[in-house]
Design a protein around this motif. Structure first.
Motif, PDB file in Angstrom:
ATOM      1  N   PHE A 195       0.883  -1.159   0.000  1.00  0.00           N
ATOM      2  CA  PHE A 195       0.000   0.000   0.000  1.00  0.00           C
ATOM      3  C   PHE A 195       0.922   1.212   0.000  1.00  0.00           C
ATOM      4  CE2 PHE A 195      -4.332   0.991   2.313  1.00  0.00           C
ATOM      5  CZ  PHE A 195      -4.786   1.638   1.183  1.00  0.00           C
ATOM      6  N   HIS A 224       0.830   5.374   0.521  1.00  0.00           N
ATOM      7  CA  HIS A 224       0.164   6.648   0.783  1.00  0.00           C
ATOM      8  C   HIS A 224       1.150   7.760   0.466  1.00  0.00           C
ATOM      9  CE1 HIS A 224      -3.048   4.422   2.690  1.00  0.00           C
ATOM     10  NE2 HIS A 224      -3.717   5.535   2.896  1.00  0.00           N
ATOM     11  N   TRP A 280      -3.447  12.904   7.308  1.00  0.00           N
ATOM     12  CA  TRP A 280      -4.598  13.656   7.816  1.00  0.00           C
ATOM     13  C   TRP A 280      -4.186  15.033   8.331  1.00  0.00           C
ATOM     14  CZ3 TRP A 280      -9.945  12.638   9.430  1.00  0.00           C
ATOM     15  CH2 TRP A 280     -10.527  11.531   8.798  1.00  0.00           C
ATOM     16  N   HIS A 317      -6.024  11.171  -2.418  1.00  0.00           N
ATOM     17  CA  HIS A 317      -6.415  10.925  -1.023  1.00  0.00           C
ATOM     18  C   HIS A 317      -7.366  12.031  -0.575  1.00  0.00           C
ATOM     19  CE1 HIS A 317      -5.968   9.758   3.256  1.00  0.00           C
ATOM     20  NE2 HIS A 317      -5.830   8.561   2.715  1.00  0.00           N
ATOM     21  N   HIS A 318      -7.745  12.025   0.710  1.00  0.00           N
ATOM     22  CA  HIS A 318      -8.784  12.945   1.193  1.00  0.00           C
ATOM     23  C   HIS A 318      -8.462  14.418   0.904  1.00  0.00           C
ATOM     24  CE1 HIS A 318      -9.791   9.223   3.000  1.00  0.00           C
ATOM     25  NE2 HIS A 318      -9.411   9.437   4.236  1.00  0.00           N
ATOM     26  N   TYR A 345      -5.899   3.194  -5.270  1.00  0.00           N
ATOM     27  CA  TYR A 345      -6.696   3.703  -4.156  1.00  0.00           C
ATOM     28  C   TYR A 345      -7.298   5.010  -4.640  1.00  0.00           C
ATOM     29  CZ  TYR A 345      -7.475   6.245   0.316  1.00  0.00           C
ATOM     30  OH  TYR A 345      -8.001   6.968   1.355  1.00  0.00           O
ATOM     31  N   TRP A 376      -9.665   0.755  -5.137  1.00  0.00           N
ATOM     32  CA  TRP A 376      -9.773   0.628  -3.669  1.00  0.00           C
ATOM     33  C   TRP A 376     -10.300   1.950  -3.146  1.00  0.00           C
ATOM     34  CZ3 TRP A 376      -8.658   1.513   1.448  1.00  0.00           C
ATOM     35  CH2 TRP A 376      -8.350   0.435   2.278  1.00  0.00           C
ATOM     36  N   ASP A 381     -12.160   4.621  -0.391  1.00  0.00           N
ATOM     37  CA  ASP A 381     -12.044   4.882   1.045  1.00  0.00           C
ATOM     38  C   ASP A 381     -12.680   6.227   1.353  1.00  0.00           C
ATOM     39  OD1 ASP A 381     -11.168   4.698   3.694  1.00  0.00           O
ATOM     40  OD2 ASP A 381      -9.271   5.696   3.227  1.00  0.00           O
ATOM     41  N   TRP A 403     -17.378   6.092   4.864  1.00  0.00           N
ATOM     42  CA  TRP A 403     -17.691   6.168   6.297  1.00  0.00           C
ATOM     43  C   TRP A 403     -17.835   7.612   6.768  1.00  0.00           C
ATOM     44  CZ3 TRP A 403     -13.405   8.861   7.327  1.00  0.00           C
ATOM     45  CH2 TRP A 403     -12.253   8.571   6.598  1.00  0.00           C
ATOM     46  N   ASN A 432     -13.290   0.422   1.486  1.00  0.00           N
ATOM     47  CA  ASN A 432     -12.857   0.256   2.879  1.00  0.00           C
ATOM     48  C   ASN A 432     -13.987   0.565   3.865  1.00  0.00           C
ATOM     49  OD1 ASN A 432     -11.229  -0.014   5.118  1.00  0.00           O
ATOM     50  ND2 ASN A 432     -10.370   2.063   4.960  1.00  0.00           N
ATOM     51  N   GLU A 437      -9.126  -3.065   8.244  1.00  0.00           N
ATOM     52  CA  GLU A 437      -8.125  -2.022   8.427  1.00  0.00           C
ATOM     53  C   GLU A 437      -7.460  -2.142   9.793  1.00  0.00           C
ATOM     54  OE1 GLU A 437      -9.453   1.942   7.530  1.00  0.00           O
ATOM     55  OE2 GLU A 437      -7.934   2.859   8.789  1.00  0.00           O
ATOM     56  N   CYS A 455      -5.253  -4.276   5.651  1.00  0.00           N
ATOM     57  CA  CYS A 455      -4.240  -3.260   5.384  1.00  0.00           C
ATOM     58  C   CYS A 455      -3.693  -2.751   6.709  1.00  0.00           C
ATOM     59  CB  CYS A 455      -4.804  -2.123   4.552  1.00  0.00           C
ATOM     60  SG  CYS A 455      -6.227  -1.285   5.263  1.00  0.00           S
ATOM     61  N   TRP A 473      -0.181   6.294   7.919  1.00  0.00           N
ATOM     62  CA  TRP A 473      -0.202   5.867   6.511  1.00  0.00           C
ATOM     63  C   TRP A 473       0.721   6.774   5.697  1.00  0.00           C
ATOM     64  CZ3 TRP A 473      -2.622   1.362   5.835  1.00  0.00           C
ATOM     65  CH2 TRP A 473      -3.653   1.009   6.713  1.00  0.00           C
TER      66      TRP A 473
HETATM   67  C1  GLC Z   1      -8.403   5.425   6.914  1.00  0.00           C
HETATM   68  C2  GLC Z   1      -7.844   6.810   6.738  1.00  0.00           C
HETATM   69  C3  GLC Z   1      -6.965   6.953   5.591  1.00  0.00           C
HETATM   70  C4  GLC Z   1      -6.238   5.762   5.089  1.00  0.00           C
HETATM   71  C5  GLC Z   1      -7.055   4.503   5.186  1.00  0.00           C
HETATM   72  C6  GLC Z   1      -6.273   3.281   4.787  1.00  0.00           C
HETATM   73  O1  GLC Z   1      -9.628   5.230   6.386  1.00  0.00           O
HETATM   74  O2  GLC Z   1      -8.831   7.798   6.625  1.00  0.00           O
HETATM   75  O3  GLC Z   1      -6.145   8.036   5.762  1.00  0.00           O
HETATM   76  O4  GLC Z   1      -5.997   5.994   3.770  1.00  0.00           O
HETATM   77  O5  GLC Z   1      -7.575   4.378   6.427  1.00  0.00           O
HETATM   78  O6  GLC Z   1      -6.937   2.118   5.066  1.00  0.00           O
END
Ligand code: GLC
Length: 411
Positions: free
Chosen positions: A21, A23, A35, A82-83, A126, A166, A168, A171, A199, A219, A240, A247
């Motif tokens: 994986f 990040h 984050w 990513h976010h 991802y 993948w 995410d 949630w 995820n 996770e 993961c 990450w």
């Molecule tokens: C969580 C986090 C994220 C990460 C992910 C990986 O959901 O928000 O930052 O990418 O886990 O599983």
């Protein structure tokens, strides 16, 4: 009731066994996790400036794929977005918050995919569904979902055949209609063989969601055996895990897991047939930190030393005491034995037990002989029906495999 049979792509995914994986994004430049924008409440206007210093000067897709290969990994799942909302790929005008519009000036997903292909590693993408950049995420959710689908369509059409997607972030808005069917339809249209994962996060490990998904996630957890009895379809499982405590790159995260821990976790995943997706966090410039690379190479050496059948080997109803278990592939049965001690002179070796008779139950085959895979030593054993007791010798002085594998010859 019965257990559904896995679709071809799902069965193939299970045999990958072990993946990397990654990040990596603008946040990597700060070195305080992925984050950081949210945790430190950095205003978007300030955060965005990280795009103007993003050079990716040490990012080398081929080199990363080589490291994965040396670790015994078969696939890599890269955070294409990513976010934070920044894309490592060319968004083709959806916005300019992407790698080609930074000093890097390149499509980094393309370089990643090319590197993977050159080394025989399967690329997975991802993609976040939660977005801290696009104002539509909180302002006009329907428009945002269209943007998300258009983004994913680029990933499905621009880079050839990919291993999977993948997702995410669902949630983050548990009550919302994420129009998941429409999103997955985009993938099925262009990449019918792609694995789709979404995820379920830390709060809902192992839960199956939309029937179009192919795998459940665990996770940061120990995967539990899947009870597939009566399920509508066969879901694979994947766990993961961070290699330290974050990450994304953590310049001051010294909490790296140990090599024995990583080896045992790989075993714990395969024991229940789950894939292990182990994360690395490259630096802002795009390089995997040396310590993380070393740990990965260590796992690869362990796989080679014990000829571990972690790819083809499947759980076969055999249980051992403690963490011990067995995997079977075709006519090969491998017993995985933990916590053996090194045998040697009492002045140099810490003899803390661990060797001796180990019992396994549920062995359906008649065993003819048993030997360690690493040095070929034959082991005494007794079989009473489905119960096999192996007299496990310790490690010869100079070795310690953490988890040692005994291969049984079956009649
Ligand atoms: C969580 C986090 C994220 C990460 C992910 C990986 O959901 O928000 O930052 O990418 O886990 O599983």
């Amino acid at each position: 009731m019965s257990i559904p049979t896995p679709e071809k792509r799902v069965a193939a995914f299970e045999k990958f066994g072990f993946g990397m994986f990654i990040h990596w994004g603008l946040y990597s430049q700060l070195g305080r996790g992925e984050w950081v924008m949210n945790q430190e409440r950095i205003p978007l206007e300030d955060y965005k400036k990280l795009a103007s210093t993003f050079t990716a000067s040490k990012f080398d897709g081929r080199r990363i794929a080589r490291i994965a290969k040396a670790a015994g990994m078969k696939y890599i799942t890269l955070t294409t977005r990513h976010h934070e909302g920044f894309s490592l790929y060319d968004t083709k005008g959806l916005n300019t918050y992407d790698a080609p519009h930074t000093p890097a000036g390149r499509d980094l997903v393309r370089e990643f995919v090319d590197g993977c292909r050159a080394e025989g590693i399967v690329p997975f993408f991802y993609h976040t569904t939660l977005d801290w950049y696009n104002p539509d995420f909180n302002g006009n959710f329907k428009a945002y979902l269209k943007y998300l689908r258009d983004s994913v369509e680029i990933l499905c059409t621009e880079y050839g055949k990919i291993g999977g997607l993948w997702f995410d972030g669902n949630w983050s808005k548990p009550g919302e209609d994420w129009e998941e069917d429409a999103l997955y339809a985009v993938i099925r249209k262009h990449q019918p063989d792609a694995i789709i994962v979404n995820n379920t996060g830390l709060s809902a490990r192992g839960e199956a969601g939309n029937p179009e998904l192919d795998s459940v996630t665990f996770e940061q957890g120990r995967p539990t055996p899947m009870d597939r009895e009566g399920m509508s379809k066969y879901f694979a499982a994947e766990m993961c895990q961070t290699i330290n405590a974050h990450w994304g790159f953590g310049a001051k995260d010294f909490n790296a897991k140990s090599l024995p821990h990583l080896i045992e976790t790989l075993c714990a995943c395969r024991k229940v047939g789950a894939n292990y997706l182990l994360n690395v966090g490259p630096t802002g410039e795009g390089e995997i930190p040396m310590l993380q690379e070393a740990l990965l190479r260590g796992i690869g050496e362990w796989i080679g030393a014990g000829r571990a059948n972690i790819y083809e080997g499947r759980p076969c109803g055999v249980t051992g005491t403690g963490k011990n278990f067995a995997l079977k592939s075709g006519n090969t049965l491998h017993f995985y034995v933990h916590d053996l001690s090194v045998v040697g002179d009492g002045n140099v070796v810490v003899a803390d037990g661990g060797t001796g008779k180990k019992t396994f139950t549920g062995v359906g085959d008649k065993i003819r002989s048993v030997r360690w895979t690493d040095n070929g030593e034959n082991l005494a054993f007794e079989q009473d029906g489905d119960r096999v007791t192996i007299d496990c010798t310790g490690y010869p002085y100079g070795t310690n495999l953490v988890v040692r594998i005994a291969e049984a010859e079956i009649e």
